[in-house]
Design an enzyme around this catalytic site. Structure first.
Site, short mmCIF file in Angstrom:
data_model
loop_
_atom_site.label_atom_id
_atom_site.label_comp_id
_atom_site.label_asym_id
_atom_site.label_seq_id
_atom_site.Cartn_x
_atom_site.Cartn_y
_atom_site.Cartn_z
N GLY A 84 3.86 -14.27 -13.43
CA GLY A 84 4.74 -15.38 -13.09
C GLY A 84 5.33 -16.00 -14.34
O GLY A 84 4.71 -15.99 -15.41
N GLN B 174 6.09 -7.91 -6.41
CA GLN B 174 4.73 -8.35 -6.09
C GLN B 174 4.76 -9.57 -5.18
O GLN B 174 5.42 -10.56 -5.49
CB GLN B 174 3.96 -8.67 -7.39
N THR C 298 -0.77 -8.91 -3.70
CA THR C 298 -1.92 -9.39 -4.49
C THR C 298 -2.86 -10.18 -3.60
O THR C 298 -2.45 -11.14 -2.94
CB THR C 298 -1.43 -10.26 -5.67
N LYS D 11 -3.31 -5.17 -4.63
CA LYS D 11 -3.77 -5.48 -6.00
C LYS D 11 -4.88 -6.54 -6.00
O LYS D 11 -4.76 -7.56 -5.31
CB LYS D 11 -2.59 -6.01 -6.82
N HIS E 275 -7.71 -9.63 -12.28
CA HIS E 275 -6.61 -10.53 -12.60
C HIS E 275 -6.68 -10.96 -14.08
O HIS E 275 -6.33 -12.08 -14.44
CB HIS E 275 -6.68 -11.77 -11.70
N ARG F 93 -8.48 -14.18 -14.81
CA ARG F 93 -7.82 -15.45 -14.49
C ARG F 93 -8.24 -16.01 -13.13
O ARG F 93 -7.79 -17.07 -12.74
CB ARG F 93 -6.29 -15.28 -14.53
N ASP G 267 -6.19 -2.52 -13.98
CA ASP G 267 -5.80 -3.39 -15.11
C ASP G 267 -6.93 -4.34 -15.43
O ASP G 267 -7.93 -4.39 -14.71
CB ASP G 267 -4.49 -4.14 -14.86
#
Ligand code: FMN
Length: 376
Positions: A81, A129, A157, A247, A271, A274, A302
Site C-alpha cells: 500500500g 491484490q 490477501t 496470500k 506479511h 507485519r 515471501d
C-alpha cells in the site's frame, strides 16, 4: 547520479538517509516488538546450501514457468500500500520494471495508483491484490474494475482479519492524510530531496478510492476485515474467472481448504512480520504447506528474502515463485528507477551465481538436494 548499492542492506541504509523517518518507519516497521520480522530473515540465513563441483553450469537460465506462463526471473514485486510514499510514481516504476524484466508486480487495494493506470503500464505482468476493508459490494466493485482493466491474476490477501498495530507508526502518528505537527514538519524539512519531489508530485493518496474522505465510498486502512471467511472465498471464486492467488497462508489445513475451493495458487507469507507478532519465521511454514497441497500445486513464498541465496532456498523448500516487498521500496527510495533496477539486477545476479555453485542450470532443477542435509 544515484549511488550503486551492492546489497539490499545497503539499499535500506541509503533509503533510511533519504526518507523522512515517518515514511521509513512505515515501510520498515512490523508488528509487536518486530521479532517476527527479524526471525524471517534469521531463519533463512540459518539454512545452508551445499556446494557442488565439476558440473557444467556454464549456460544458466533464470527463466521459469509459473501459473501457465513464462517469467524472466523467479521472483516478483509483492503488493504494498501507498508505495508512492517511497518516491513519486513508485507504482509506475514497479509496473515498468515488471515489463522490462518480465516479472509480476502487484498493485495493492491500498495502492497509490489506480487499478486502471497501473494495468495500462504493467499489462499482463500486473496483478491486482484485494483487501476487503468495507462492504463486500465495494470489494466486488474493485474485482469488476480489475477484470475490465484486463488483469488476469487476482491476489486475495487473507492474513489481515484486523490490521496489527505497528508501534513505530503509532509513535510517529502515521496516517493518511498526514498530520503535520512540528515533529513531522521537522522530519520533512530535514529530508528536502524527498520533500521537494513529493511536494511537486502531490501527496500520495489511496488512488482506488477517489472519495477517500467519504464514509460511503472511502476506505479505511485500519478497518476490521474480520467478517471475511471461506464463504466469501467461494463467492470470489465464482465471480473471478481468471487466476486467483490466496496470500498469507501458513497452515496446512487452511491451505487444503483453499486449494479445494479452487484457488489457482497459495502464497505462503507472514506479511513480512507485519501482522501476527508472535508468528514463527515464514520459511518454517513452507515445507509444511508444500506437503499439505502436494508436489504439483502452485506455491509462492515471501517474507524476509534479502538476497538471491534466499530465493534459491525458498525454491528448494517448495516454492515455485518468490516475492519480495520492502527491498523494492528501499531500492526506489534510494535511487528512483535506477535504484529499483539495481536491486532487481543484484538479486538476479546473486541467484545466478548461487545456482552455479550448487550445480544447477535452470530454476526447475532447484530442489531439496541443494540444501545441506544434516545427515550427510
Ligand atoms: C509498506 C508495506 C505495505 C504493504 N501493504 C500490503 C498490502 O497492501 N497488501 C498485501 O497483501 N500485503 C502488503 N504488504 C506485505 C507485502 O505484500 C509482503 O507480504 C511483505 O512485504 C513481504 O515481506 P518482505 O518485506 O520481508 O519482503 C505490505 C508490506 C509493506 C512493507
Amino acid at each position: 547520479m544515484p549511488k550503486t548499492v551492492y546489497s539490499i542492506d545497503e539499499a535500506r541504509d541509503v533509503a533510511q538517509q533519504r526518507l523522512p523517518k515517518i515514511i521509513f518507519d512505515f515501510i520498515d516497521g512490523a508488528a509487536g516488538n518486530e521479532s517476527t520480522k527479524a526471525r524471517n530473515r534469521e531463519a533463512l540465513e540459518q539454512i545452508y546450501l551445499q556446494p557442488r563441483v565439476l558440473i557444467n553450469v556454464d549456460q544458466r537460465s533464470l527463466k521459469t514457468s509459473f501459473l501457465g506462463r513464462e517469467w524472466g526471473l523467479p521472483f516478483g514485486i509483492a503488493p504494498m500500500g501507498l508505495c508512492n510514499l517511497a518516491w513519486p510514481q513508485t507504482d509506475q516504476l514497479f509496473a515498468q520494471a515488471a515489463v522490462k524484466y518480465n516479472i509480476p508486480a502487484a498493485l495493492s487495494t491500498a495502492g497509490s495508483t489506480s487499478i486502471e493506470d497501473f494495468g495500462s503500464i504493467a499489462k499482463q505482468n500486473g496483478w491486482f491484490q484485494l483487501y476487503v476493508g468495507g462492504a463486500e459490494e465495494q470489494a466486488m466493485g474493485l474485482v469488476t474494475r480489475a477484470e475490465e482493466a484486463g488483469y488476469d491474476t487476482l491476489i486475495f490477501t487473507v492474513d489481515v482479519p484486523q490490521v496489527a498495530p505497528r508501534r513505530r507508526d503509532m509513535r510517529n502518528q502515521f496516517g493518511m492524510p498526514f498530520k503535520i505537527g512540528p515533529k513531522q514538519f521537522w522530519d520533512f524539512a530535514t529530508h528536502p530531496r524527498w520533500s521537494f519531489a513529493s511536494l511537486f508530485a502531490g501527496a500520495p493518496r489511496l488512488a482506488n478510492f477517489p472519495n477517500s474522505n467519504s464514509k460511503q465510498d472511502g476506505w479505511d486502512r485500519n478497518s476490521g476485515r474480520g467478517k471475511i471467511d471461506f464463504d466469501f472465498l467461494d463467492r470470489l471464486r465464482a465471480k473471478w474467472p481468471h487466476k486467483l492467488i490466496v496470500k498469507g497462508v501458513t497452515f496446512g489445513e487452511d491451505a487444503q481448504r483453499i486449494q479445494a475451493a479452487g484457488a489457482d495458487a497459495i502464497w505462503v507469507s507472514n506479511h513480512g512480520g507485519r501482522q501476527l507478532a508472535s508468528a514463527p519465521p515464514a520459511i518454517s511454514f513452507l515445507p509444511k504447506v508444500r506437503s499439505a497441497v502436494g508436489p504439483d500445486y502452485p506455491l509462492m513464498f515471501d517474507s524476509g528474502v534479502r538476497n538471491g541465496d534466499s530465493v534459491v532456498k525458498a525454491l528448494a523448500l517448495g516454492a515455485d515463485f518468490v516475492m519480495l516487498g520492502r527491498p523494492f521500496l528501499w531500492g526506489t527510495a534510494a535511487g528512483g528507477e535506477a535504484g529499483l533496477n539495481n536491486v532487481i539486477d543484484l538479486l538476479a545476479n546473486e541467484i545466478s551465481v548461487t545456482m552455479a555453485q550448487v550445480g544447477r542450470v535452470c530454476i526447475h532443477e532447484i530442489d531439496q538436494d541443494v540444501l545441506v542435509n544434516s545427515s550427510q
